[in-house]
Design a protein around this motif. Structure first.
Motif, PDB file in Angstrom:
ATOM      1  N   ARG A 180       0.833  -1.201   0.000  1.00  9.96           N
ATOM      2  CA  ARG A 180       0.000   0.000   0.000  1.00  9.96           C
ATOM      3  C   ARG A 180       0.876   1.262   0.000  1.00  9.96           C
ATOM      4  O   ARG A 180       0.581   2.247  -0.678  1.00  9.96           O
ATOM      5  CB  ARG A 180      -0.916   0.010   1.222  1.00  9.96           C
ATOM      6  N   GLY A 181       1.974   1.219   0.754  1.00  9.77           N
ATOM      7  CA  GLY A 181       2.873   2.366   0.782  1.00  9.77           C
ATOM      8  C   GLY A 181       3.471   2.659  -0.582  1.00  9.77           C
ATOM      9  O   GLY A 181       3.548   3.827  -1.003  1.00  9.77           O
ATOM     10  N   ARG A 182       3.891   1.613  -1.299  1.00  6.78           N
ATOM     11  CA  ARG A 182       4.447   1.818  -2.640  1.00  6.78           C
ATOM     12  C   ARG A 182       3.378   2.316  -3.605  1.00  6.78           C
ATOM     13  O   ARG A 182       3.645   3.159  -4.466  1.00  6.78           O
ATOM     14  CB  ARG A 182       5.062   0.509  -3.157  1.00  6.78           C
ATOM     15  N   LEU A 183       2.153   1.774  -3.462  1.00  6.54           N
ATOM     16  CA  LEU A 183       1.062   2.193  -4.339  1.00  6.54           C
ATOM     17  C   LEU A 183       0.723   3.666  -4.118  1.00  6.54           C
ATOM     18  O   LEU A 183       0.593   4.436  -5.078  1.00  6.54           O
ATOM     19  CB  LEU A 183      -0.169   1.317  -4.087  1.00  6.54           C
ATOM     20  N   LEU A 184       0.587   4.082  -2.858  1.00  7.51           N
ATOM     21  CA  LEU A 184       0.238   5.470  -2.577  1.00  7.51           C
ATOM     22  C   LEU A 184       1.348   6.419  -3.020  1.00  7.51           C
ATOM     23  O   LEU A 184       1.072   7.533  -3.497  1.00  7.51           O
ATOM     24  CB  LEU A 184      -0.049   5.638  -1.077  1.00  7.51           C
ATOM     25  N   ALA A 185       2.601   5.982  -2.874  1.00  7.15           N
ATOM     26  CA  ALA A 185       3.709   6.813  -3.354  1.00  7.15           C
ATOM     27  C   ALA A 185       3.626   6.993  -4.869  1.00  7.15           C
ATOM     28  O   ALA A 185       3.876   8.080  -5.398  1.00  7.15           O
ATOM     29  CB  ALA A 185       5.042   6.185  -2.957  1.00  7.15           C
ATOM     30  N   ARG A 186       3.256   5.915  -5.569  1.00  3.12           N
ATOM     31  CA  ARG A 186       3.123   5.982  -7.026  1.00  3.12           C
ATOM     32  C   ARG A 186       1.977   6.923  -7.438  1.00  3.12           C
ATOM     33  O   ARG A 186       2.087   7.688  -8.391  1.00  3.12           O
ATOM     34  CB  ARG A 186       2.888   4.578  -7.583  1.00  3.12           C
ATOM     35  N   ILE A 187       0.862   6.878  -6.699  1.00  2.11           N
ATOM     36  CA  ILE A 187      -0.275   7.742  -7.018  1.00  2.11           C
ATOM     37  C   ILE A 187       0.060   9.205  -6.720  1.00  2.11           C
ATOM     38  O   ILE A 187      -0.252  10.099  -7.511  1.00  2.11           O
ATOM     39  CB  ILE A 187      -1.515   7.298  -6.217  1.00  2.11           C
ATOM     40  N   ARG A 188       0.684   9.431  -5.573  1.00  2.00           N
ATOM     41  CA  ARG A 188       0.964  10.809  -5.158  1.00  2.00           C
ATOM     42  C   ARG A 188       2.119  11.436  -5.929  1.00  2.00           C
ATOM     43  O   ARG A 188       2.180  12.655  -6.073  1.00  2.00           O
ATOM     44  CB  ARG A 188       1.270  10.823  -3.657  1.00  2.00           C
ATOM     45  N   GLN A 189       3.047  10.588  -6.369  1.00  2.00           N
ATOM     46  CA  GLN A 189       4.219  11.085  -7.083  1.00  2.00           C
ATOM     47  C   GLN A 189       4.298  10.377  -8.434  1.00  2.00           C
ATOM     48  O   GLN A 189       4.985   9.371  -8.582  1.00  2.00           O
ATOM     49  CB  GLN A 189       5.490  10.839  -6.266  1.00  2.00           C
ATOM     50  N   ALA A 190       3.564  10.902  -9.396  1.00  2.00           N
ATOM     51  CA  ALA A 190       3.557  10.298 -10.728  1.00  2.00           C
ATOM     52  C   ALA A 190       4.958  10.334 -11.324  1.00  2.00           C
ATOM     53  O   ALA A 190       5.727  11.274 -11.080  1.00  2.00           O
ATOM     54  CB  ALA A 190       2.592  11.044 -11.627  1.00  2.00           C
ATOM     55  N   PRO A 191       5.335   9.308 -12.082  1.00  2.00           N
ATOM     56  CA  PRO A 191       6.683   9.270 -12.665  1.00  2.00           C
ATOM     57  C   PRO A 191       6.988  10.529 -13.475  1.00  2.00           C
ATOM     58  O   PRO A 191       6.146  11.016 -14.228  1.00  2.00           O
ATOM     59  CB  PRO A 191       6.634   8.024 -13.552  1.00  2.00           C
TER      60      PRO A 191
END
Length: 351
Positions: A180-191
């Motif tokens: 969940r932490g990796r997923l939320l980081a991906r959503i909040r910080q788009a590549p």
């Protein structure tokens, strides 16, 4: 305005009132009477439906979704749960020169955990170094240097025990919280095609990596230094060479072509506290050790300062602790570039 889910008691009262409003003179509140039974049955069914709707609402957002739905959310954003991996390394066998150790020969640790040889080996000058791998995946498969491994079945010309090198690389299946932490980081910080946080996310995608930091231009223009930790994979969390190489290889395949990425392990600086403790018992010492380890996992980053006030706080909240005096360190602990604090040896004393 948030939705207020009615309790079972409220639903029963509603059903009773609904029945009585439609049947003149009926009393649906009497226990063991048919109308009361029907009211409770209806309320129970509706309560179950409310519960299911509550559960569905949680699955509709990635920050509250449970395992199956969380994995589906993660897959939409290109993140997959890290699978468990097996520890591997080498073991030294001794025996009669010329004796053969077959591939897939089983070995057992003292606790019964099994390993197997990966290739056939021949004893030369009384010994042979053989590559081995755990039979089952998981952190439990990691083994410290010098562990004794035993042959459950004898092999002609081979001593019944072997000595392991450090067997590393074993990881558990990624937890829901970490995924969940990796997923939320991906959503909040788009590549961003090479922003600083992109390198952190790429490093965290590698199995076994639990923490990562990126330092642009640390070694000059066009360079990015990536430091990682593998908590639980090694004793102090400092990654083995294999983990660093895995991160290097992964990032090399996704980084911008113009960036020169250098994946490295932080330099461990053991913190060796001296603590006078009350009560100075094994359970309380274990609780203090766990709190200090948790503090370092949260606050230890390369080049960071560890605040002595936070150390005292971590000791104070340990279960069973009533009082303590932190003798050393007496001041904040500073680290230079690339250095990171790890928990060393704790010296205990009575207060």
């Amino acid at each position: 305005m948030p939705f207020d889910r009615p309790s079972l008691k409220d639903l029963i009262n509603r059903s009773v009132a609904d029945i009585e409003s439609r049947l003149d003179g009926a009393d649906a509140s009497l226990r063991r009477m048919l109308l009361n039974i029907l009211a409770k049955m209806q309320a129970g069914s509706v309560h179950g439906l409310y519960g299911y709707l509550d559960w569905i609402a949680l699955q509709g957002m990635p920050d509250t979704a449970e395992t199956e739905q969380l994995e589906r959310w993660a897959s939409i954003w290109g993140k997959n749960r890290k699978s468990a991996s097996k520890a591997s390394g080498t073991a030294i066998f001794t025996g009669t020169s010329g004796s053969v150790i077959p591939a897939n020969t089983y070995l057992k640790r003292n606790d019964g955990f099994e390993y197997e040889t990966m290739a056939e080996a021949v004893i030369t000058d009384g010994s042979a170094i053989v590559s081995i791998e755990a039979v089952q995946a998981g952190v439990e498969s990691n083994t410290s240097v010098g562990a004794v491994l035993r042959l459950p079945s004898p092999v002609a010309g081979i001593q019944s025990t072997a000595i392991a090198s450090e067997l590393a690389g074993g990881t558990d299946v990624e937890s829901d919280d970490d995924l969940r932490g990796r997923l939320l980081a991906r959503i909040r910080q788009a590549p961003h095609g090479g922003a600083t946080f992109d390198y952190v996310q790429w490093a965290l995608d590698v199995p076994g990596v639990t923490r990562a930091w990126a330092y642009p231009r640390e070694l000059g223009d066009g360079t990015v230094t990536v430091r990682i930790m593998t908590d639980g994979l090694t004793i102090d969390g400092i990654p083995a060479a294999e983990s660093v190489a895995a991160v290097q290889s992964y990032i090399d395949n996704v980084r911008p072509v113009t960036a020169e990425v250098i994946a490295v392990a932080p330099v461990a600086v053991p913190m060796n506290p001296q603590i006078n403790l009350t009560p100075n018992t094994a359970p309380v010492r274990a609780a203090v050790t766990a709190e200090l380890s948790d503090l370092l996992r949260r606050e230890a980053i390369p080049g960071a300062t560890i605040l002595v006030s936070h150390l005292r706080e971590a000791i104070s909240i340990a279960m069973g602790e009533t009082d303590h005096a932190l003798q050393t360190p007496a001041n904040n602990i500073t680290h230079s570039t690339g250095q990171i604090a790890v928990l060393g040896t704790i010296t205990w004393g009575d207060l």
